[in-house]
Design an enzyme around this catalytic site. Structure first.
Site, PDB file in Angstrom:
ATOM      1  N   GLU A 118     -17.635 -27.826 146.450  1.00 41.54           N
ATOM      2  CA  GLU A 118     -16.497 -28.498 147.079  1.00 41.54           C
ATOM      3  C   GLU A 118     -15.230 -28.071 146.342  1.00 41.54           C
ATOM      4  O   GLU A 118     -15.273 -27.237 145.432  1.00 41.54           O
ATOM      5  CB  GLU A 118     -16.651 -30.023 147.067  1.00 41.54           C
ATOM      6  CG  GLU A 118     -17.679 -30.543 148.051  1.00 41.54           C
ATOM      7  CD  GLU A 118     -17.475 -32.018 148.439  1.00 41.54           C
ATOM      8  OE1 GLU A 118     -16.495 -32.639 147.978  1.00 41.54           O
ATOM      9  OE2 GLU A 118     -18.327 -32.537 149.197  1.00 41.54           O
ATOM     10  N   ASP A 142     -20.560 -37.399 150.802  1.00 37.26           N
ATOM     11  CA  ASP A 142     -20.147 -37.635 149.415  1.00 37.26           C
ATOM     12  C   ASP A 142     -20.444 -39.079 148.985  1.00 37.26           C
ATOM     13  O   ASP A 142     -20.499 -39.373 147.797  1.00 37.26           O
ATOM     14  CB  ASP A 142     -18.636 -37.410 149.267  1.00 37.26           C
ATOM     15  CG  ASP A 142     -18.262 -35.963 149.450  1.00 37.26           C
ATOM     16  OD1 ASP A 142     -19.176 -35.114 149.497  1.00 37.26           O
ATOM     17  OD2 ASP A 142     -17.061 -35.682 149.549  1.00 37.26           O
ATOM     18  N   HIS A 149     -17.935 -48.217 158.362  1.00 37.66           N
ATOM     19  CA  HIS A 149     -17.033 -47.389 157.555  1.00 37.66           C
ATOM     20  C   HIS A 149     -16.237 -46.407 158.397  1.00 37.66           C
ATOM     21  O   HIS A 149     -15.751 -45.389 157.910  1.00 37.66           O
ATOM     22  CB  HIS A 149     -17.815 -46.693 156.436  1.00 37.66           C
ATOM     23  CG  HIS A 149     -17.958 -47.597 155.246  1.00 37.66           C
ATOM     24  ND1 HIS A 149     -18.210 -48.931 155.386  1.00 37.66           N
ATOM     25  CD2 HIS A 149     -17.845 -47.382 153.921  1.00 37.66           C
ATOM     26  CE1 HIS A 149     -18.268 -49.498 154.182  1.00 37.66           C
ATOM     27  NE2 HIS A 149     -18.038 -48.572 153.276  1.00 37.66           N
TER      28      HIS A 149
HETATM   29  P1  FAD Z   1     -19.993 -46.990 161.631  1.00 36.87           P
HETATM   30  O1  FAD Z   1     -18.598 -46.846 161.158  1.00 36.87           O
HETATM   31  O2  FAD Z   1     -20.539 -48.347 161.660  1.00 36.87           O
HETATM   32  O3  FAD Z   1     -20.150 -46.292 163.054  1.00 36.87           O
HETATM   33  C1  FAD Z   1     -19.581 -45.026 163.330  1.00 36.87           C
HETATM   34  C2  FAD Z   1     -19.737 -44.664 164.806  1.00 36.87           C
HETATM   35  O4  FAD Z   1     -21.090 -44.398 165.082  1.00 36.87           O
HETATM   36  C3  FAD Z   1     -19.330 -45.767 165.768  1.00 36.87           C
HETATM   37  O5  FAD Z   1     -18.853 -45.201 166.949  1.00 36.87           O
HETATM   38  C4  FAD Z   1     -20.629 -46.489 166.023  1.00 36.87           C
HETATM   39  O6  FAD Z   1     -20.629 -47.158 167.268  1.00 36.87           O
HETATM   40  C5  FAD Z   1     -21.610 -45.342 166.005  1.00 36.87           C
HETATM   41  N1  FAD Z   1     -22.910 -45.729 165.489  1.00 36.87           N
HETATM   42  C6  FAD Z   1     -23.213 -46.412 164.359  1.00 36.87           C
HETATM   43  N2  FAD Z   1     -24.532 -46.523 164.229  1.00 36.87           N
HETATM   44  C7  FAD Z   1     -25.068 -45.901 165.287  1.00 36.87           C
HETATM   45  C8  FAD Z   1     -26.395 -45.689 165.742  1.00 36.87           C
HETATM   46  N3  FAD Z   1     -27.440 -46.135 165.056  1.00 36.87           N
HETATM   47  N4  FAD Z   1     -26.578 -45.015 166.894  1.00 36.87           N
HETATM   48  C9  FAD Z   1     -25.543 -44.545 167.610  1.00 36.87           C
HETATM   49  N5  FAD Z   1     -24.269 -44.725 167.245  1.00 36.87           N
HETATM   50  C10 FAD Z   1     -24.042 -45.396 166.094  1.00 36.87           C
HETATM   51  N6  FAD Z   1     -18.409 -38.475 156.300  1.00 36.87           N
HETATM   52  C11 FAD Z   1     -18.890 -37.252 156.013  1.00 36.87           C
HETATM   53  O7  FAD Z   1     -19.330 -36.538 156.905  1.00 36.87           O
HETATM   54  N7  FAD Z   1     -18.908 -36.795 154.730  1.00 36.87           N
HETATM   55  C12 FAD Z   1     -18.495 -37.551 153.683  1.00 36.87           C
HETATM   56  O8  FAD Z   1     -18.555 -37.113 152.555  1.00 36.87           O
HETATM   57  C13 FAD Z   1     -18.001 -38.848 153.953  1.00 36.87           C
HETATM   58  N8  FAD Z   1     -17.600 -39.654 152.955  1.00 36.87           N
HETATM   59  C14 FAD Z   1     -17.148 -40.899 153.234  1.00 36.87           C
HETATM   60  C15 FAD Z   1     -16.749 -41.725 152.192  1.00 36.87           C
HETATM   61  C16 FAD Z   1     -16.301 -43.000 152.445  1.00 36.87           C
HETATM   62  C17 FAD Z   1     -15.867 -43.873 151.296  1.00 36.87           C
HETATM   63  C18 FAD Z   1     -16.213 -43.454 153.784  1.00 36.87           C
HETATM   64  C19 FAD Z   1     -15.685 -44.824 154.087  1.00 36.87           C
HETATM   65  C20 FAD Z   1     -16.584 -42.636 154.834  1.00 36.87           C
HETATM   66  C21 FAD Z   1     -17.057 -41.355 154.577  1.00 36.87           C
HETATM   67  N9  FAD Z   1     -17.464 -40.504 155.596  1.00 36.87           N
HETATM   68  C22 FAD Z   1     -17.952 -39.264 155.308  1.00 36.87           C
HETATM   69  C23 FAD Z   1     -17.309 -40.878 157.004  1.00 36.87           C
HETATM   70  C24 FAD Z   1     -18.576 -41.501 157.553  1.00 36.87           C
HETATM   71  O9  FAD Z   1     -19.565 -40.519 157.758  1.00 36.87           O
HETATM   72  C25 FAD Z   1     -18.298 -42.144 158.908  1.00 36.87           C
HETATM   73  O10 FAD Z   1     -17.238 -43.042 158.802  1.00 36.87           O
HETATM   74  C26 FAD Z   1     -19.533 -42.870 159.420  1.00 36.87           C
HETATM   75  O11 FAD Z   1     -19.310 -43.230 160.750  1.00 36.87           O
HETATM   76  C27 FAD Z   1     -19.759 -44.091 158.630  1.00 36.87           C
HETATM   77  O12 FAD Z   1     -21.041 -44.585 158.868  1.00 36.87           O
HETATM   78  P2  FAD Z   1     -21.280 -46.103 159.203  1.00 36.87           P
HETATM   79  O13 FAD Z   1     -22.713 -46.311 159.006  1.00 36.87           O
HETATM   80  O14 FAD Z   1     -20.355 -46.984 158.462  1.00 36.87           O
HETATM   81  O15 FAD Z   1     -20.926 -46.051 160.761  1.00 36.87           O
END
Ligand code: FAD
Length: 513
Positions: A268, A157, A95
């Site tokens: 918020e 969120d 994400h």
């Molecule tokens: P990924 O997108 O898969 O990875 C993100 C980064 O972290 C990459 O660099 C990846 O290499 C690294 N990574 C992933 N897993 C690990 C691991 N286990 N160890 C080390 N590095 C790792 N963020 C907020 O803070 N607050 C919010 O309210 C919020 N709401 C959101 C709502 C939506 C609909 C979306 C799409 C995103 C939101 N986000 C929010 C953002 C979200 O926190 C980040 O995009 C987060 O990176 C998504 O997590 P993911 O598991 O999909 O990580």
């Protein structure tokens, strides 16, 4: 660049991958013993993300079965040395917005394969916690903890994100003013460094790595387990919205609420500019049984500011909670006819964006490009920002919500890698549009650029959250005086710059022997 020679046949239940590179980047062919498997085709998912703007296919995807699979793979790439261009990215739920979890021509580790691993909950003493696999979604962590009447304290969120993904960033939501972000609510991590070493770290043990990894954008290690702080979970939530037409009054009330001893559980806010519809938006709709005025309120073109609050409670506390809410609301200066209240279960509230996701998916609006922009703005500059941006650069909010709320810096641990503005209170302002016919991708990107240029020229001291920069120069500016520490940690824990290449902070330097 790389030739692939692989076999995915199981030999004594061990899958063996043979990595082999063509000259001049060649190394002897070495087997990697793992229990999971690699895929070389059908990996399109790993070359995409929620932002849907940057796409790069990896060379392979590792679907680990055990933490040791992750360690063996990284160790292997580490031993390939600087003669190889191979990199490794952990992918949580993908994400990210601009390729941060991608590894062009490298290996993506599908952390979700480690989901479903054991979650251990410890209730003894005053500080209960859960040990969760980092590839687990927060929604699953919540459901597991609720079986024991407990829940994590700090949220995002949206809960369909992985533990490791949000801890690599910060994890910010309306509870952060009180508990800090998610990275302030973790006791211990298990991490695999860029040398393939498995290290358990905490405040007391390998603290340098522990703090580095929290908010560390995946640069120093892959988190495989996290020990998350818990609290008793409430059963229900009173969910309240009130509307303001004056930004100063709105901000003053928000700031008063986040600094008060007795206050709401979640705070918020939303900006509504030239919104054609009702005040409900894609992120959360109030119950259709709301009072009529809540369902009928239309913004009629004015710029409005909607304060969103919750109070947690258990059914036997309802009368008392209602009184408390009434008393807190009586101190606020919102437009009196705009008090909207509903009540939902705790899970419904926390999982509210998922409900909106399902609606957007059904209309084909979830997979569109998302040119999101998240900013952290010092309190002293928020009025300059609001004057310059809302209703001016930002002329409508029909393509997605704009969030705005303050947090207390005292709840952030400045030993983590995360950089915040310097002041005691700063605001998160999140522009969360999807590109649509009314506002196309280029138009939204231009708008983001104008907002960033405005922040630069007015010298607002803004930091980006979930940033994406093209050059190391920009990253240095982002980290400011903390860049040296960040770079030193990179040399210590991932000296070949194997990890998280999609962040574009460090580039693997390849020496041809
Ligand atoms: P990924 O997108 O898969 O990875 C993100 C980064 O972290 C990459 O660099 C990846 O290499 C690294 N990574 C992933 N897993 C690990 C691991 N286990 N160890 C080390 N590095 C790792 N963020 C907020 O803070 N607050 C919010 O309210 C919020 N709401 C959101 C709502 C939506 C609909 C979306 C799409 C995103 C939101 N986000 C929010 C953002 C979200 O926190 C980040 O995009 C987060 O990176 C998504 O997590 P993911 O598991 O999909 O990580």
């Amino acid at each position: 660049m790389f030739l692939k020679q692989h076999t995915t046949t199981n030999i004594l239940s061990t899958t063996v991958l043979l990595l082999c590179c063509c000259m001049p980047l060649s190394l002897p062919t070495v087997p990697i013993p793992i229990l999971g498997h690699f895929t070389f085709d059908g990996n399109e998912f790993a070359g995409r993300d929620f932002g849907n703007q940057l796409h790069s296919l990896p060379w392979a995807v590792l679907h680990p079965k055990k933490v040791s699979d992750v360690a063996s793979t990284i160790k292997h790439v580490w031993h390939m040395g600087p003669a190889s261009a191979m990199t490794v990215a952990a992918r949580g739920h993908g994400h990210s917005l601009l390729g941060q979890a991608q590894a062009p021509h490298g290996i993506v580790i599908n952390m979700e394969s480690l989901r479903g691993g054991e979650m251990q909950l410890v209730i003894k003493g005053k500080s209960p916690y859960v040990d969760a696999p980092a590839g687990e979604l927060w929604i699953n962590v919540l459901h597991h903890c609720l079986k024991h009447g407990l829940a994590p304290k700090s949220w995002t969120d949206y809960l369909h994100l992985t533990v490791g993904g949000t801890l690599s960033n910060a994890g910010i939501s309306g509870q952060a003013f009180r508990h800090g972000p998610q990275i302030s609510n973790v006791h211990q991590l298990e991490v695999i460094t860029g040398k393939g070493e498995v290290v358990v770290c905490s405040e007391d043990k390998n603290a340098d790595l522990f703090h580095g990894v929290l908010g560390g954008l995946g640069q120093f290690g892959i988190i495989t387990r996290a020990r998350i702080s818990l609290e008793p979970a409430p059963k229900r939530v009173k969910w309240i919205r009130v509307v303001y037409s004056d930004f100063s009054t709105f901000a003053r009330d928000q700031e008063r609420l986040i600094s008060a001893e007795k206050t709401f559980d979640y705070i918020e806010g939303l900006v509504i500019v030239n919104r054609s519809g009702l005040i409900n938006n894609w992120r959360s709709s109030f119950d259709p049984q709301d009072p009529d005025e809540a369902n009928q309120f239309v913004s009629d073109g004015r710029t409005l500011f909607c304060l969103e609050l919750t109070m947690n409670f258990n059914p036997d506390e309802e009368a008392h909670i209602d009184k408390e809410i009434k008393s807190l609301l009586s101190e606020l200066s919102y437009i009196p006819s705009t008090l909207f209240v509903t009540q939902v279960s705790y899970v419904e509230f926390l999982d509210r964006v998922h409900a909106a996701e399902l609606k957007l998916r059904s209309k084909g609006l979830w997979d569109l490009p998302h040119p999101w922009l998240n900013l952290l703005i010092p309190r002293s500059k928020i009025h300059t920002f609001a004057d310059g941006v809302f209703g001016n650069i930002l002329t409508d909010t029909n393509s997605g919500p704009v969030l705005i709320y303050p947090v207390n810096k005292s709840k952030w641990d400045n030993r983590t890698s995360f950089v915040t503005p310097e002041e005691d209170v700063f605001y998160l302002v999140a522009f969360l549009p999807h590109a649509a016919e009314s506002q196309g991708l280029q138009q939204l990107l231009n708008q983001n650029r104008r907002i960033l240029n405005f922040c630069d020229s007015a010298q607002l001291g803004v930091k980006q959250y979930l940033p994406h920069y093209e050059s190391q120069e920009e990253w240095r500016a982002h980290f400011g005086p903390r860049w040296e520490i960040f770079a030193q940690k990179k040399s210590a824990y991932d000296p070949l710059a194997i990890l998280a290449p999609g962040q574009r902070i460090f580039q693997k330097s390849i020496s041809i022997l």
